[in-house]
Design an enzyme around this catalytic site. Structure first.
Site, short mmCIF file in Angstrom:
data_model
loop_
_atom_site.label_atom_id
_atom_site.label_comp_id
_atom_site.label_asym_id
_atom_site.label_seq_id
_atom_site.Cartn_x
_atom_site.Cartn_y
_atom_site.Cartn_z
N ASN A 195 0.67 -1.42 -0.24
CA ASN A 195 -0.14 0.07 0.15
C ASN A 195 0.86 1.22 0.27
O ASN A 195 0.51 2.11 -0.41
CB ASN A 195 -1.09 -0.03 1.50
CG ASN A 195 -1.63 1.29 2.09
OD1 ASN A 195 -2.33 1.58 1.18
ND2 ASN A 195 -0.84 1.82 2.25
N SER A 201 -4.05 2.63 -8.62
CA SER A 201 -4.27 3.79 -8.44
C SER A 201 -5.17 4.11 -10.31
O SER A 201 -5.17 3.32 -10.67
CB SER A 201 -3.82 5.44 -8.69
OG SER A 201 -4.80 6.41 -8.66
N TYR A 223 3.62 9.51 -11.05
CA TYR A 223 2.82 8.25 -10.14
C TYR A 223 2.04 7.27 -11.47
O TYR A 223 1.72 6.11 -11.13
CB TYR A 223 1.72 8.97 -9.33
CG TYR A 223 1.20 8.85 -8.70
CD1 TYR A 223 1.72 8.65 -7.36
CD2 TYR A 223 0.21 9.01 -9.00
CE1 TYR A 223 -0.59 8.08 -6.44
CE2 TYR A 223 -1.27 8.21 -8.35
CZ TYR A 223 -1.05 7.86 -6.69
OH TYR A 223 -1.96 6.94 -6.22
N ALA A 241 2.55 6.87 -14.15
CA ALA A 241 3.25 5.30 -14.75
C ALA A 241 3.42 4.36 -14.06
O ALA A 241 3.04 3.29 -13.97
CB ALA A 241 4.52 6.13 -15.54
N SER A 242 3.99 4.97 -12.63
CA SER A 242 4.38 4.00 -12.00
C SER A 242 2.58 3.05 -11.45
O SER A 242 3.33 1.84 -11.00
CB SER A 242 4.61 5.15 -10.53
OG SER A 242 3.68 4.79 -9.81
N LYS A 243 2.18 3.39 -11.27
CA LYS A 243 0.58 2.72 -10.81
C LYS A 243 -0.05 1.82 -11.98
O LYS A 243 -0.28 0.49 -11.68
CB LYS A 243 -0.69 3.91 -9.99
CG LYS A 243 -0.10 4.52 -9.28
CD LYS A 243 0.03 3.45 -8.47
CE LYS A 243 0.23 4.02 -6.90
NZ LYS A 243 0.08 3.15 -5.84
P1 NAD Z 1 -1.13 8.77 2.48
O1 NAD Z 1 0.06 9.33 2.61
O2 NAD Z 1 -2.28 8.70 3.63
O3 NAD Z 1 -0.16 7.21 3.37
C1 NAD Z 1 0.67 6.81 3.21
C2 NAD Z 1 1.39 6.05 3.54
O4 NAD Z 1 3.00 5.47 3.21
C3 NAD Z 1 2.54 7.11 5.46
O5 NAD Z 1 2.11 6.27 6.49
C4 NAD Z 1 4.04 7.17 4.54
O6 NAD Z 1 4.66 7.57 5.67
C5 NAD Z 1 4.04 5.63 3.61
N1 NAD Z 1 5.35 5.35 3.14
C6 NAD Z 1 5.64 6.38 1.85
N2 NAD Z 1 6.54 5.91 1.53
C7 NAD Z 1 7.07 5.10 2.35
C8 NAD Z 1 8.35 3.88 1.67
N3 NAD Z 1 8.91 3.94 0.86
N4 NAD Z 1 8.13 2.88 2.25
C9 NAD Z 1 7.23 2.29 3.75
N5 NAD Z 1 5.82 3.52 4.08
C10 NAD Z 1 6.23 4.75 3.28
O7 NAD Z 1 -1.43 7.55 1.54
P2 NAD Z 1 -3.08 7.68 1.47
O8 NAD Z 1 -4.20 8.15 0.33
O9 NAD Z 1 -3.22 6.37 2.63
O10 NAD Z 1 -2.42 6.00 -0.29
C11 NAD Z 1 -2.19 4.93 0.03
C12 NAD Z 1 -2.14 4.25 -1.47
O11 NAD Z 1 -3.25 4.09 -1.46
C13 NAD Z 1 -1.20 4.69 -1.86
O12 NAD Z 1 -0.35 3.63 -2.92
C14 NAD Z 1 -1.70 5.67 -2.91
O13 NAD Z 1 -0.59 5.80 -4.31
C15 NAD Z 1 -2.90 4.73 -3.59
N6 NAD Z 1 -4.02 5.60 -3.88
C16 NAD Z 1 -4.56 7.06 -3.02
C17 NAD Z 1 -5.30 7.89 -3.41
C18 NAD Z 1 -6.16 8.40 -2.79
O14 NAD Z 1 -6.87 9.57 -3.46
N7 NAD Z 1 -5.82 8.54 -1.54
C19 NAD Z 1 -6.00 7.24 -5.07
C20 NAD Z 1 -5.10 6.58 -5.57
C21 NAD Z 1 -4.18 5.58 -4.89
#
Ligand code: NAD
Length: 248
Positions: free
Chosen positions: A89, A141, A156, A158-160
């Site tokens: 995640n 995502s 981002y 591209a990574s997803k």
């Molecule tokens: P967030 O930023 O609230 O939480 C992400 C967590 O990951 C944070 O606690 C951060 O410290 C931790 N993190 C970051 N880099 C790290 C690393 N190198 N090693 C270990 N931990 C690390 O994000 P979120 O909104 O809860 O998103 C979670 C996932 O869902 C992500 O992959 C994000 O790309 C994906 N996502 C989020 C959304 C959105 O709208 N919020 C939409 C689509 C996908």
């Protein structure tokens, strides 16, 4: 109790979707480990877990550092005996227009969002293969779905997109013992989106047919489904949880 006695590790579990998934998994009977870069986030989530009557194993670690993640996996298995579910995640997004985007932005984003998924899965898979069972859920995502890449976060997006491709290849290579699937969330109400300008958030809501942002619980429930026995015959798939955003 859909995860009774299962052991799960959730990366980026220090807040947002990861923390919410950790609580839901615990409510469903799982023994939970969370790994995050930020120690204070881990402490807060662990304290809330204790209040709710759960005990989380917490690990400070960076998903993009092979040795750190191998150490986390080893400790988790030593302490809890096995690993049944891995939720990849942890993710980051660095917003900068195309002409200003730097190689450093690209490298950092790919290291965490893509190579991190690979490294954590590679660290968990040997244990799962030995048990002859396991579930890996990668968080992509909607921005990783072909036509949905977003301006300013092309690295981002591209990574997803690559996470979806990686999921399908891992599903082939780790079969028949490990199911590997992707959840692709739409815009979700977490710190990642809270910092965006109000107009951008409004557009996100307008763009979704269900006319709201996802709450972290919406995403966590989809992750739970793929982690549970209900999804035993599902592998290599993408579950979009986006309120219809990608239909446009
Ligand atoms: P967030 O930023 O609230 O939480 C992400 C967590 O990951 C944070 O606690 C951060 O410290 C931790 N993190 C970051 N880099 C790290 C690393 N190198 N090693 C270990 N931990 C690390 O994000 P979120 O909104 O809860 O998103 C979670 C996932 O869902 C992500 O992959 C994000 O790309 C994906 N996502 C989020 C959304 C959105 O709208 N919020 C939409 C689509 C996908």
């Amino acid at each position: 109790m859909r995860l009774k006695d299962k052991v799960a590790l959730i990366t980026g579990g220090g807040r947002g979707i990861g923390a919410t998934t950790a609580f839901l998994f615990a409510e469903e009977g799982a023994r939970v480990g969370i790994v995050d870069l930020r120690e204070e986030g881990l402490k807060e989530v662990a304290a809330e877990a204790t209040q709710k009557g759960f005990q989380f194993k917490t690990f400070v670690g960076d998903v993009s550092k092979k040795a750190e993640i191998e150490g986390v996996m080893e400790s988790l298995v030593q302490e809890l005996g096995r690993i049944d579910v891995l939720v990849n995640n942890a993710g980051i997004a660095i917003s900068r227009p195309f002409l200003e985007k730097s190689v450093e932005d690209w490298v950092k984003t790919l290291e965490v969002n893509l190579i991190g998924v690979f490294l954590c899965s590679q660290a968990a898979a040997p244990y799962m293969l030995q048990q002859k069972s396991g579930k890996i859920i990668n968080i992509s995502s909607i921005r990783g779905i072909d036509h949905c890449g977003r301006e300013g976060i092309m690295d981002y997006s591209a990574s997803k997109g690559a996470v979806i491709n990686l999921t399908k290849t891992m599903a082939k290579e780790l079969a028949p013992y490990i199911n590997v699937n992707t959840v692709a969330p739409g815009h979700t109400n977490t710190e990642m989106t809270k910092s965006l300008p109000e107009e951008v958030r409004r557009n996100m809501i307008e763009g979704s047919y269900l006319k709201r942002l996802a709450e972290p619980e919406d995403i966590a429930r989809a992750i739970l489904f793929l982690a549970s026995n209900d999804a035993d015959f599902i592998t290599g798939q993408i579950l979009l949880v986006d309120g219809g955003f990608s239909l446009k």
